[in-house]
Design an enzyme around this catalytic site. Sequence first.
Site, PDB file in Angstrom:
ATOM      1  N   HIS A 128      40.109  50.233 -12.700  1.00  0.00           N
ATOM      2  CA  HIS A 128      40.029  48.778 -12.536  1.00  0.00           C
ATOM      3  C   HIS A 128      39.007  48.203 -13.501  1.00  0.00           C
ATOM      4  O   HIS A 128      39.356  47.526 -14.452  1.00  0.00           O
ATOM      5  CB  HIS A 128      39.696  48.435 -11.083  1.00  0.00           C
ATOM      6  CG  HIS A 128      39.552  46.969 -10.821  1.00  0.00           C
ATOM      7  ND1 HIS A 128      38.470  46.442 -10.171  1.00  0.00           N
ATOM      8  CD2 HIS A 128      40.336  45.924 -11.155  1.00  0.00           C
ATOM      9  CE1 HIS A 128      38.616  45.125 -10.095  1.00  0.00           C
ATOM     10  NE2 HIS A 128      39.732  44.780 -10.685  1.00  0.00           N
ATOM     11  N   LEU A 129      37.736  48.502 -13.267  1.00  0.00           N
ATOM     12  CA  LEU A 129      36.693  47.963 -14.146  1.00  0.00           C
ATOM     13  C   LEU A 129      35.692  49.014 -14.613  1.00  0.00           C
ATOM     14  O   LEU A 129      34.612  48.686 -15.088  1.00  0.00           O
ATOM     15  CB  LEU A 129      35.949  46.817 -13.454  1.00  0.00           C
ATOM     16  CG  LEU A 129      36.761  45.539 -13.262  1.00  0.00           C
ATOM     17  CD1 LEU A 129      35.953  44.505 -12.494  1.00  0.00           C
ATOM     18  CD2 LEU A 129      37.196  44.957 -14.590  1.00  0.00           C
ATOM     19  N   CYS A 152      32.941  49.630  -5.934  1.00  0.00           N
ATOM     20  CA  CYS A 152      32.814  48.329  -6.596  1.00  0.00           C
ATOM     21  C   CYS A 152      33.801  47.304  -6.045  1.00  0.00           C
ATOM     22  O   CYS A 152      33.420  46.183  -5.729  1.00  0.00           O
ATOM     23  CB  CYS A 152      32.997  48.476  -8.105  1.00  0.00           C
ATOM     24  SG  CYS A 152      31.716  49.462  -8.877  1.00  0.00           S
ATOM     25  N   HIS A 153      35.064  47.676  -5.943  1.00  0.00           N
ATOM     26  CA  HIS A 153      36.082  46.719  -5.513  1.00  0.00           C
ATOM     27  C   HIS A 153      37.055  47.293  -4.491  1.00  0.00           C
ATOM     28  O   HIS A 153      38.083  46.678  -4.210  1.00  0.00           O
ATOM     29  CB  HIS A 153      36.836  46.161  -6.725  1.00  0.00           C
ATOM     30  CG  HIS A 153      35.933  45.463  -7.674  1.00  0.00           C
ATOM     31  ND1 HIS A 153      35.493  46.051  -8.836  1.00  0.00           N
ATOM     32  CD2 HIS A 153      35.356  44.240  -7.621  1.00  0.00           C
ATOM     33  CE1 HIS A 153      34.685  45.210  -9.462  1.00  0.00           C
ATOM     34  NE2 HIS A 153      34.581  44.116  -8.750  1.00  0.00           N
ATOM     35  N   GLY A 154      36.777  48.496  -3.970  1.00  0.00           N
ATOM     36  CA  GLY A 154      37.543  49.040  -2.862  1.00  0.00           C
ATOM     37  C   GLY A 154      38.823  49.783  -3.204  1.00  0.00           C
ATOM     38  O   GLY A 154      39.670  49.968  -2.336  1.00  0.00           O
TER      39      GLY A 154
END
Length: 188
Positions: A128-129, A152-154
Amino acid sequence: MATAEHTGTEGLSGGDGVRRRDFINIAAVSFAGVGAVAVVLPLINQMNPSADVLALASSEVDLSAIQPGQAIKTTFRSQPLFVRHLTPKEISEADAVDASTLRDPQTLEERTVDGKKQWLVTMGVCTHLGCVPLGAGEGEVRGEYGGYFCPCHGSSYDTAARIRKGPAPLNLEVPEYKFTSDTAILVG
């Protein structure tokens, strides 16, 4: 009767032969070509990887201490690398998933080396990132699918490091690697 005067240049030109001007032009172009090569070659050569980068081009990992169900974190090209020794239960759970239902459809066989299905090697970078997912260290959260969890974002990955939930678009990357023995791999 008219006589032909000898100008002294007829011997050089010889009708179809090379004239002095042609020779000078050919020599100048050749000299310029050699000069261009002398300038361009170092510029191209400086684009080659340096010795310290070439030293990181491959990493050897000893698998002998990794027990079934365990994973380790190491580094490859200055990025985290996860090596997981899958249990028979984790392998059967990964095989039970219909790959066509996944966001990034891949089977466990496509993500492992033939005959070494119990060894999963992936880059430890969320697609993702670029965060580092949890699940390779002892006692870390592995997410609801038992693989890896990106805090970070699950994003949640299963035991085959395939994306199952969250914003990550792709599975964890499997780098190029090969077995050098039954207990060692060479990544890169």
